[in-house]
Structure formats: C-alpha cells, structure tokens
Design a protein around this motif. Sequence first.
Motif, mmCIF file in Angstrom:
data_model
loop_
_atom_site.group_PDB
_atom_site.id
_atom_site.type_symbol
_atom_site.label_atom_id
_atom_site.label_comp_id
_atom_site.label_asym_id
_atom_site.label_seq_id
_atom_site.Cartn_x
_atom_site.Cartn_y
_atom_site.Cartn_z
ATOM 1 N N THR A 1 0.597 6.084 89.302
ATOM 2 C CA THR A 1 0.803 7.694 89.773
ATOM 3 C C THR A 1 1.877 7.536 90.898
ATOM 4 O OG1 THR A 1 -0.848 7.214 91.702
ATOM 5 C CG2 THR A 1 -1.780 7.819 89.656
ATOM 6 N N ASP B 1 -4.064 6.303 81.034
ATOM 7 C CA ASP B 1 -5.220 7.272 80.704
ATOM 8 C C ASP B 1 -6.240 6.591 80.074
ATOM 9 O OD1 ASP B 1 -3.662 9.410 81.626
ATOM 10 O OD2 ASP B 1 -2.377 9.446 80.033
ATOM 11 N N ARG C 1 -5.901 7.202 89.327
ATOM 12 C CA ARG C 1 -5.912 8.037 88.433
ATOM 13 C C ARG C 1 -7.406 8.480 88.133
ATOM 14 N NH1 ARG C 1 -2.229 10.192 84.971
ATOM 15 N NH2 ARG C 1 -0.800 8.280 85.796
ATOM 16 N N ASP D 1 -4.170 15.813 81.340
ATOM 17 C CA ASP D 1 -2.931 15.382 82.061
ATOM 18 C C ASP D 1 -1.897 16.358 82.063
ATOM 19 O OD1 ASP D 1 -1.214 13.434 83.395
ATOM 20 O OD2 ASP D 1 -0.702 12.699 81.373
ATOM 21 N N GLY E 1 -1.132 12.545 87.631
ATOM 22 C CA GLY E 1 -0.736 11.399 88.446
ATOM 23 C C GLY E 1 0.384 11.561 89.197
#
Length: 212
Positions: free
Chosen positions: A46, A172, A145, A7, A114
Amino acid sequence: MYHVMFDVDDTLIQSSQFDENCLVQAVKSVTGLDLYQSWGDYPHATDRGILRTFIEIQAPDEDLVDLERRVKAVFIQNIRERLSHRPALEISGAKAFFHRLLADDRFIVSLATGGWRETARMKLISAGFQIDDVSMASSNDHYSRARIMELARERAGDTDLQLTYFGDAEWDVRACQELGVNLVIVGNKVSHCQTIHDYRSDVQALNYIIHP
C-alpha cells in the motif's frame, strides 16, 4: 443484501502503471533515492506500507509521518498533471457494473484501496465514476490492506452481510484469505478460481457475488 467492495487500481480503472510511475518519481524527488519496485516483496503493498518498508530498508533517518506528508504532496501533483493530459480509463464495463450495483437495493457498495484517498478519488472521478455517496477506506487510514478492508466495511455499516471483494493482485488474495472474504479477481495477474477478464459480462460477475 450483499456487500460488494472494490479495489481501485487495475480493478476499476487502468491505472497501476502510471500510478506506480508517479509514486516512484515523487519518492525520488523528495529523497533522491530510487524506490525498490518489486511490490510483491513488500509486506504491505500500500502507499503507506511501501513508505514504511522504504524507511526500514533504504532511508532509516526518515520519519514516516513527515516523509508521507512530503511524498504525498508531490505524488498528488504528479497524478493531477497526468490526468490533466490523459484522463483515467475504466476497466471495460466497470462503470456500468459499479453504478448498476449502486442503484440496486440488494447491494451495499464500498471502496478499499491501498492507494491514498486523495489520488484514488481523483482517478475515479477522472474515469467518470460517481463516488460521492460511496464509503471508502484507503492508505490514509492504515498500511495494512486487510485493515483497510475492515475499515471500509465498518464505514459502510456492514456487520454481517456476505462480503465480496473485487481485486486484481496477489496482495488482494492474501488479504481476502486472512479475512475470509469472497474474492473475485479482475484480469490475469494472478490465478484464482473466480476470475473475470473485465465487466462486460456482468452476469458472471453477479454470479460470483450471489453464488460464490
């Protein structure tokens, strides 16, 4: 070989707070409305997912494609202006760890964010990350995501490698559970069995990749 996916915001760089501020300001500038900011309440936290829910809840007359185009233009300018005054900062040790993996033939490295691709690249480059040859998927590609992660994996050419994702937030955790992906949490926003404060102790981070 191992596939390591990252990420961006608050995982590689210290950026969630100013990124959120720039997004809220962009939506306000374009629509005149205050964006609801409890991101954990959004089905998809996102950039595209937030705008989808914003339309459903607050702006039913807006069209997603048109709204995204207008908001993104202002948002990019907001991020550019912020970075011109204050460059983005890495999470401690993140650049060294990221580039160490890139230089090691045992690892494939990719990015799944995102955020929108344009601003993710701006922030990473501002913080000194070398990303020209790194596969990336973003909110430009999908609002989910989990789907963004799948696309990043496809673009990296990985079909069957052990995949580890470094993230920082509850969404996540949910995406990795949905996909059955090994997760390492960076920071202290959520509780997880595999957590690092930052990347200064890369031995622990590597151990979570190789021996999850």
